[in-house]
Design a protein around this motif. Structure first.
Motif, PDB file in Angstrom:
ATOM      1  N   LYS A 144      31.241  46.361  41.793  1.00  0.00           N
ATOM      2  CA  LYS A 144      30.082  45.922  41.108  1.00  0.00           C
ATOM      3  C   LYS A 144      28.941  47.036  40.694  1.00  0.00           C
ATOM      4  O   LYS A 144      28.597  47.181  39.693  1.00  0.00           O
ATOM      5  N   ALA A 184      37.617  45.349  37.514  1.00  0.00           N
ATOM      6  CA  ALA A 184      36.169  45.323  37.414  1.00  0.00           C
ATOM      7  C   ALA A 184      35.264  45.038  38.668  1.00  0.00           C
ATOM      8  O   ALA A 184      34.624  44.446  38.726  1.00  0.00           O
ATOM      9  N   PHE A 185      36.141  45.240  39.783  1.00  0.00           N
ATOM     10  CA  PHE A 185      35.763  44.690  41.104  1.00  0.00           C
ATOM     11  C   PHE A 185      34.498  45.529  41.730  1.00  0.00           C
ATOM     12  O   PHE A 185      33.673  45.011  42.585  1.00  0.00           O
ATOM     13  N   GLU A 188      37.368  37.425  47.245  1.00  0.00           N
ATOM     14  CA  GLU A 188      38.565  36.936  46.519  1.00  0.00           C
ATOM     15  C   GLU A 188      39.373  38.211  46.302  1.00  0.00           C
ATOM     16  O   GLU A 188      40.459  38.174  45.763  1.00  0.00           O
ATOM     17  N   LEU A 203      36.431  31.758  51.204  1.00  0.00           N
ATOM     18  CA  LEU A 203      35.089  30.818  50.795  1.00  0.00           C
ATOM     19  C   LEU A 203      34.725  30.358  51.973  1.00  0.00           C
ATOM     20  O   LEU A 203      33.136  30.248  52.168  1.00  0.00           O
ATOM     21  N   PHE A 213      42.366  32.570  49.592  1.00  0.00           N
ATOM     22  CA  PHE A 213      41.166  32.230  48.720  1.00  0.00           C
ATOM     23  C   PHE A 213      40.306  31.180  49.647  1.00  0.00           C
ATOM     24  O   PHE A 213      39.034  31.489  49.660  1.00  0.00           O
ATOM     25  N   ILE A 260      40.441  41.147  36.583  1.00  0.00           N
ATOM     26  CA  ILE A 260      39.380  40.950  37.486  1.00  0.00           C
ATOM     27  C   ILE A 260      39.237  41.817  38.542  1.00  0.00           C
ATOM     28  O   ILE A 260      38.176  42.439  38.916  1.00  0.00           O
ATOM     29  N   ARG A 306      32.047  41.886  51.089  1.00  0.00           N
ATOM     30  CA  ARG A 306      31.680  40.541  50.976  1.00  0.00           C
ATOM     31  C   ARG A 306      32.338  40.137  49.719  1.00  0.00           C
ATOM     32  O   ARG A 306      31.828  39.096  48.818  1.00  0.00           O
ATOM     33  N   GLN A 307      33.488  40.711  49.218  1.00  0.00           N
ATOM     34  CA  GLN A 307      34.031  40.075  48.005  1.00  0.00           C
ATOM     35  C   GLN A 307      35.574  39.627  48.374  1.00  0.00           C
ATOM     36  O   GLN A 307      36.417  40.150  48.082  1.00  0.00           O
TER      37      GLN A 307
END
Lengths: 798, 477
Positions: B147, B144-145, B104, B26, B22, B141, B101-102
């Motif tokens: 977008k 629903a990833f 997480e 970031l 994680f 989460i 670009r996600q």
């Protein structure tokens, strides 16, 4: 591992090499590489003939899945040896034939031979398996490889349709058979066929005897294409002709016969078995022979004729099963002739039908069609092929000097004997068997005649054909010629065949059988003016009459297509799809409201149902403390607030009302003297209400400003859930409770120095859980963060 | 109280790994790190897998039975980790292209795995619930990833609400059981609940537990969420939901019912048998008309849940062994199928079965893996699915023969709809004949799945013995 295991596994191992051989030697037909394998296997098995003929039986064990008691046991007796010889022998001839039939330039040969070898291995495994589960495994594997081979020309829609149909029906039957053998295993406690046979009396007295029998027969009848499951076989003719010759006439379709023969010692002697096997076989023989007459496609004609001949063999096995009426089986010729005839005909059928299929393949290959309306006069162009057709066709019709004559005579003897058994009501109904058999034989004779005459005699019409017809390549003629010579050879030397192959096979079916004191005389072509001979003469005469009057026939025996079994099969598939489509459409609406309804209804049924079944609806209010005035006030205000949640005109009002419910619950805690719980509840309620109000800001506008109308159905469900939960709570309060948990209070102060029990529990007694819970919250937070990020990015990109 | 933290090595390592991934996500800003992050996650997961394997043979409890470590839990932990590794590995390029670009993504998958692992080892109800929640929140989460896709968000919301309902039901059930027995420890529960002491309250708790777990394993009639969520979620997540979430839920289902409530077997066996039958019937019949492959697999997974439930009915080591064996081979079949779905989606941007036309020409490997996976799910010998089903159904031939027949007949039905996919792949001409190029990672994953399905079908003994040992350990507490 033994040589017999290796023999079964060798085709599977060899398949791995095929793609490499195909790729590296593109100029040599892959079939040449495959050919040695069945030849070697055939030679291996031939060596065993003498040993088995002496009455010995070979069995080897290889550990496989010990935890389940499944060992890969192979078993070589007369029955499996005969099948093994057919599988490898016809297999070799078919491979040889295919080398010339399939062009190496156009066809995906590697696939073809991989599938073929898969099938060969599976079929060998099937007949040599001693464990029923191993048997089932190979049984389904033959279905799979048959599927692949029928769909070999997968570009054709009809190939895929036929492949799918064959697969569905045979696999369904396979599963039924699995259920049947599992029942047997349940009764006997073993998976071994021989051990099952030795406990046959235990099985016969078990109540599931009939169920096991029916399931097993279902498997056998589907595989051997017996009425009404025969519909897959004609459609399976979309396969390349070598495959039809191999799988769909000589080997795979005989697996059902193998199964029946194998399990006759267990089930034989029961009246149901006798009439089912005999009756279905006879009915199939009659029906298929009748339908075969009006086929115009030569291959379809052969398909129906195969169905009929399989029926004949099965009918004979059924008659022979009466031998087990007296315990372990009597060996008097009265009973055994039928079994001998069945085996003899099975061998003969493999020879003459294989030959005929190859003949059709040649005609198709050279003339480009199999339609008898377009063929004619091929006699002058293809004299060798014609000769082969005559040998095969007349053998099938039961004429001398071909092997079919002998087994047909024995067939008549068998059916005539049936009425003399004096059991199973045969003294009356048994008279019917020879009559039906005789009529079916007339039809058989007619279509054989059609097969031999129509393509070859008459006038040749080159303009109807797409190709210029010539005699086939020599290589393509070798295989059918070898089979044709066997047809004749078996006629002249049937007793040698009987000694080495047929009698050992019978010994495998009938435990007490020995060739010497069997009482069966030598097989002879001429045995005087017997009823059988007159029956044959009758068949020929009547058959010729029918043949020449044939032109008026087709319309009479044509059924409306709506009433056929095929229509039933297609209809079932169509209706099932329709039904499940409708089911899906009606309940998978994609709307959450509907889903919640289902869930809540499920909840009510489960819980309330349990309550009713257990009779635990009782509760006792007498020991409860009296209800105070404050509690009444809170109670009614809570109800009012809950109604407001539903009937609120705006979202805001609903959210506030929801908050009121939460705070009033805290009020209850206060009255019941649980200040720390009340405190927690108030904090939680405040935070959620605030969050909720914040969310409102982001929600889209509500389209309907008016509250939605009163939904009766929803109301009923809500009421149901409410009632269920309430009575659950009441029932719970009436429950005898365990020790007090006040221990926690004391410990909380003494050990943890805490004055708030909630805090003490959270950070001390269940510290680990709290830590994990914090982790959960973190993840939840991260999720919110991610989703907000996505939302913002989505806005930016707009 | 002395606590042996080394027993928690797997969990601690996994949590640390999740946090590192994680943080890396970031702090490393450039897009090029995406692939590197996936590789790092796999590397880390492999280490955790190694740690978990080293626990094989350990039998210990932590905090007076709050946390249980035995071969049973190690088996399921390995299963969850293998699933995570294969899915991350096989769908890395899908994730890079569709979930860019996600960062997480990977850490959330790791946290979901952590949730499963806590759940699998849970020895009391509270720990159980927390593990379950960690897993569920992570999955909400992940579902629903995507977008840009309305379906994905819709699926996320549906999953959120329905999972919330199911959690409430489950908690209610757990609290009723606590109310009836006064304990939240599963091992203590086993001693308290014996045939003579069953109160109605306990029965209600049991029923609600069945309903609550029913959601998690997507058994009918609590399966409603599965098709919509499976369809809407990003495909790797669908795969992980189908394999990991389901396996972990089964582990805890076994732990609670067979481990804790064995004394009530009479009460729950019939209930579970009925649910299993409904799941098998509904899942298979409704799968027939589906045109979207993910929906079809969703329905088939409902049916699979029904098959696995069969293993619980007898509460015997053989049944548990069947559950474990089946869960493991189901993993390979499912991952094989879903990785193919991912690969095809990347090329065609469609999950419709029609877009699989001519797959055998465009990518023979993908088509073969799909076929083998589907046939294994249908239980056709000699593939692993047959052995698995066999283990499961042989345990119930004495008491639930009717269920065996339903299972057999419905296997047949499943052959029909699986075969239709096969026909589309092998018969139809592709609309776009360009070959589908899959990366080495995808190929390796597919080959692993295929080989495992084949080998375990022909020679199941090693896995069968392992699951046997694990099942034994379950009963030695």
């Amino acid at each position: 591992m033994s040589w017999l295991h290796l023999l079964i596994l060798s085709p599977f191992i060899y398949t791995i090499l095929i793609p490499f051989l195909y790729k590296s030697f593109r100029r040599i037909h892959t079939g040449w590489f495959v050919l040695p394998l069945p030849l070697i296997l055939f030679a291996c098995l031939i060596k065993q003939v003498k040993i088995v003929a002496k009455g010995s039986v070979l069995s080897y064990v290889a550990r496989w899945i010990p935890s389940l008691g499944i060992d890969f046991v192979v078993y070589l007796d007369g029955l499996s040896l005969m099948f093994g010889l057919i599988i490898t022998g016809v297999g070799a001839l078919v491979v040889l034939y295919s080398v010339f039939y399939l062009a190496k330039e156009r066809e995906a040969l590697h696939n073809f031979y991989v599938y073929l070898l898969l099938f060969m291995g599976a079929m060998l495994g099937l007949v040599f398996a001693e464990n029923v589960l191993v048997l089932y495994l190979f049984w389904e594997l033959t279905s799979i490889s048959s599927f692949l081979l029928i769909a070999f020309w997968y570009q054709r829609k009809s190939s895929c349709y036929g492949a799918q149909k064959a697969f569905m029906i045979t696999v369904a039957g396979g599963l039924a058979m699995l259920a049947g053998v599992l029942l047997l295993a349940n009764i006997t406690g073993t998976f071994s066929i021989q051990e099952m046979i030795s406990q046959f009396s235990l099985i016969r007295n078990n109540p599931t005897f009939i169920a096991a029998m029916l399931l097993l027969l279902l498997g056998a009848f589907t595989k051997s294409a017996q009425f009404p499951f025969h519909i897959w076989l004609p459609d399976a003719m979309e396969a390349p002709t070598p495959i039809s010759a191999y799988l769909h006439s000589a080997t795979m379709v005989k697996a059902g016969i193998y199964l029946i023969a194998r399990f006759t010692p267990i089930f034989g002697g029961s009246m149901l078995w006798f009439w089912l096997v005999t009756g279905v076989g006879l009915l199939t023989l009659f029906w298929a022979s009748l339908v075969a007459i009006r086929q115009v496609d030569l291959k379809a004609m052969l398909a129906y004729s195969t169905v009929g001949q399989l029926g004949l063999i099965i009918c004979l096995l059924g008659i022979g099963s009466a031998a087990f009426y007296y315990g372990t089986g009597v060996t008097e010729p009265l009973y055994t002739t039928a079994i001998l005839a069945a085996i003899f005909h099975l061998v003969n059928h493999s020879t003459f039908k294989g030959c005929l299929f190859m003949v059709v393949g040649i005609i198709d290959h050279e003339a480009g069609t199999r339609d008898i309306r377009r063929l004619g006069g091929l006699l002058n162009i293809m004299p060798v092929t014609f000769t082969l057709a005559v040998i095969g066709g007349f053998a099938m019709a039961g004429l001398p000097p071909f092997n079919g004559f002998l087994s047909k005579e024995m067939f008549f003897t068998g059916v005539l004997n049936a009425s003399q058994f004096g059991i199973f009501h045969l003294e009356t109904w048994g008279k019917l068997i020879p009559v039906v058999a005789w009529i079916a034989s007339i039809f058989t004779f007619v279509y054989c005649l059609i097969f031999v005459t129509r393509p070859f005699l008459g006038k040749h019409h080159p303009q109807k054909l797409e190709k210029i017809t010539r005699e086939a390549h020599l290589g393509m003629l070798i295989s059918p010629a070898l089979l044709a010579s066997l047809v004749i050879l078996f006629f002249f030397f049937p007793n040698d065949l009987a000694k080495y192959i047929l009698y050992p096979t019978m010994a495998a079916i009938l435990p007490g059988f020995t060739a010497i004191d069997s009482g069966l005389g030598p097989i002879r072509a001429w045995h005087g003016w017997t009823p059988e001979l007159f029956m044959t003469l009758g068949v020929v005469t009547a058959g010729l009459v029918v043949y020449f009057a044939f032109r008026k026939w087709p319309r009479i025996i044509r059924l409306p297509s709506r009433f056929t079994w095929n229509a039933l099969y297609d209809g079932i598939l169509e209706k099932t799809e329709e039904l499940s489509g409708r089911v899906t459409g009606s309940y998978m609406t994609g709307r959450l409201r509907d889903y919640l309804i289902y869930i809540f209804v499920g909840f009510i049924i489960l819980t309330a149902g349990t309550m009713v079944i257990n009779g635990s609806f009782a509760f006792d209010l007498t020991t409860n403390s009296p209800v105070l005035f404050y509690e009444f006030v809170l109670f009614f205000v809570v109800i009012g607030a809950a109604v407001l949640v539903l009937r609120g005109r705006t979202r805001l009002a609903s959210v506030v009302a929801l908050g009121v419910v939460g705070y009033l619950i805290a009020g209850f805690y206060v009255i019941l003297r649980a200040p720390d719980l009340a405190l927690t509840q108030i904090v939680v309620e405040t935070v959620t209400t605030v969050l909720f109000l914040l969310c409102l800001y982001f929600l889209p506008r509500w389209n309907e400003e008016k509250p939605e109308g009163f939904r009766r159905f929803d109301f009923v469900i809500a009421l149901g859930v409410g009632l269920t939960v309430t009575s659950l709570a009441l029932a719970a309060s009436g429950n005898n409770l365990f020790d007090s948990i006040s221990w926690f209070y004391e410990q909380a102060y003494e050990l943890a120095g805490a004055k708030n029990i909630v805090n003490a529990i959270l950070v001390d007694f269940r510290g680990f859980d709290t830590m994990f819970e914090i982790l959960v919250l973190c993840i939840g937070g991260l999720g919110v963060h991610t989703l907000i990020k996505l939302y913002l990015e989505g806005r930016k990109s707009k | 109280m002395h606590i042996d933290y080394s027993l928690l090595s797997t969990e601690i390592a996994l949590a640390i790994l999740g946090l590192i991934v994680f943080t890396l996500g970031l702090t490393l800003p450039s897009r090029s790190t995406n692939r590197g992050l996936g590789a790092f996650a796999i590397f880390g997961l492999l280490i955790v897998l190694g740690i978990t394997v080293s626990f094989w043979g350990t039998q210990a409890e932590l905090l007076a039975g709050m946390y249980l470590i035995d071969n049973f839990s190690v088996f399921f932990k390995i299963l969850a980790l293998v699933a995570a590794i294969l899915i991350v590995f096989g769908t890395m390029s899908y994730a890079n292209n569709n979930l860019s670009r996600q960062l997480e993504y990977y850490s959330t998958i790791i946290f979901a795995t952590l949730g499963m692992i806590i759940m699998i080892s849970a020895g009391d109800f509270i720990t159980l619930y927390i593990g379950l929640e960690l897993m569920t929140v992570s999955f909400i989460i992940l579902v629903a990833f995507r977008k840009t896709d309305g379906h994905s968000l819709e699926a996320g919301i549906k999953y959120l609400i329905l999972a919330g309902v199911s959690s409430a039901v489950l908690l209610y059930g757990l609290s009723l059981i606590y109310g009836a027995t006064g304990t939240v420890y599963i091992l203590e529960l086993a001693e308290l609940v014996t045939a003579g002491t069953i109160s109605p309250l306990l029965v209600f708790g049991l029923v609600l537990l069945v309903a609550g777990f029913g959601f998690k394993i997507s058994a009918a009639p609590f399966h409603m969420w599965a098709p919509d969520v499976y369809e809407g979620a990003p495909t790797p997540i669908t795969a992980y939901l189908a394999v990991g979430s389901k396996a972990a839920s089964f582990a805890i289902l076994v732990r609670v019912f067979v481990g804790g409530l064995a004394g009530m077997q009479e009460q729950w066996a019939t209930l579970l048998a009925v649910l299993a039958a409904i799941s098998i019937l509904l899942g298979n019949l409704v799968a027939i008309p589906q045109t979207n492959i993910k929906r079809m697999l969703a329905y088939s997974s409902i049916a699979q849940a029904g098959y696995i439930m069969v293993g619980l009915l007898t509460a015997s080591p053989e049944g548990i062994k069947g559950v474990m064996f089946y869960a493991f081979i189901y993993l390979f079949a499912t991952i094989g199928a879903f990785v193919v779905v991912c690969a095809v989606y990347e090329k065609t941007k469609s999950d419709e079965i029609a877009s699989y036309a001519g797959l055998s020409q465009r990518s023979p490997l993908a088509a073969a893996v799909m076929l083998i996976s589907l046939l294994s799910m249908a239980g056709i010998p000699p593939l692993a699915g047959f052995v698995g089903k066999f283990y499961l159904f042989t345990t119930i031939t004495d008491n639930f023969m009717w269920l065996v027949y339903i299972g057999l007949i419905m296997s047949m039905v499943s052959v029909y709809y699986y075969l239709r996919v096969a026909l589309v792949m092998y018969r139809d001409e592709p609309t776009d004949p360009t070959p589908i190029k899959m990366g080495a990672a995808v190929n390796v994953t597919l080959i692993i799945a295929m080989v495992a399905t084949l080998v375990l079908g022909i020679y199941p003994t090693p896995l069968s013995e392992l699951s046997n040992i694990a099942a034994q350990s379950f009963f030695t507490w």
